[in-house]
Design an enzyme around this catalytic site. Structure first.
Site, short mmCIF file in Angstrom:
data_model
loop_
_atom_site.label_atom_id
_atom_site.label_comp_id
_atom_site.label_asym_id
_atom_site.label_seq_id
_atom_site.Cartn_x
_atom_site.Cartn_y
_atom_site.Cartn_z
N ASP A 123 0.86 -1.18 0.00
CA ASP A 123 0.00 0.00 0.00
C ASP A 123 0.90 1.24 0.00
OD1 ASP A 123 -2.38 1.62 0.50
OD2 ASP A 123 -1.61 1.80 2.55
N ASP B 175 -0.28 5.14 1.00
CA ASP B 175 -0.54 6.09 2.08
C ASP B 175 -0.58 5.39 3.43
OD1 ASP B 175 -0.95 8.64 0.62
OD2 ASP B 175 -2.56 7.52 -0.33
#
Length: 219
Positions: A15, A17
């Protein structure tokens, strides 16, 4: 963590953020403004928005609003976020982790679109992985597993052989739904029982092992 934990995998799915990039300052600014415009409690909104695409968060927060309004609002907010890089920095250890993954199967799987993910990774001084699954690549937002399954497919690796790195409840749920093990990164992850939990990426070590894939150790 008090002892070294070791996992093996054929590919890592990362991922962005909260996992590679700390963009919390921007997310807080933009979503609290949105909450104020819609008469919602900012603290409650912030409990929902991490990990999801904006339109999906809006659907949770304003369940009676037509989806076309959410999509239009989402497009405006993506443009706002892409123009605001104030406070965007790398998560500790992210640059070293990405450098150690060169030549090994890995992908970025993010709810951001191409312009936002490109801008945030650049602002944080991080190299973009060659394989990227962004908002444009999927029809469903996390916690749906589509993004992680697509990342595994593009790398040619079975889902069970992938290791996900995530910070949010929605992302951890997506990884689990994809049949993958999940490394939780940072304080948001702690409430969602990932397979391994780390404060940041500074204690993560990665090495390729001939015939055995990727060895990941957590110190």
């Amino acid at each position: 963590m008090t002892a070294t934990t070791v996992l093996t995998a054929r590919a890592l799915l990362l991922d962005m953020d909260g996992t590679l990039v700390n963009s919390d300052a921007v997310v807080e600014r933009i979503w609290r403004r949105w909450a104020e415009r819609h008469g919602l409690d900012g603290d409650e909104v912030m409990k929902v928005v991490h990990g999801r695409q904006g339109y999906a968060s809006m659907a949770v927060l304003l369940p009676d609003r037509p989806m076309e309004q959410n999509l239009a609002d989402n497009a405006r907010m993506l443009a706002e976020e892409t123009a605001d890089m104030d406070g965007v920095v790398a998560i500790p250890g992210a640059a070293d982790l990405l450098a150690s993954l060169r030549g090994l199967p890995h992908a970025l799987v993010t709810s951001a679109d191409v312009p936002l993910s490109t801008a945030r990774m650049a602002a944080a001084g991080l190299a973009l992985p060659d394989v990227r699954v962004t908002a444009e690549s999927v029809g469903a937002s996390k916690p749906d597993p589509e993004g992680f399954l697509k990342g595994a497919a593009e790398l040619g690796v079975a889902p069970a052989d992938c290791l996900v790195f995530e910070d949010s409840g929605a992302g951890i749920a997506a990884g689990r739904a994809a049949g993958m093990r999940v490394v939780g990164v940072g304080p948001r992850a702690s409430a969602h029982r990932p397979d391994v939990l780390v404060g940041d990426l500074s204690g993560v070590r990665v090495e390729g092992v001939a015939g055995r894939g990727i060895r990941v150790s957590f110190e």
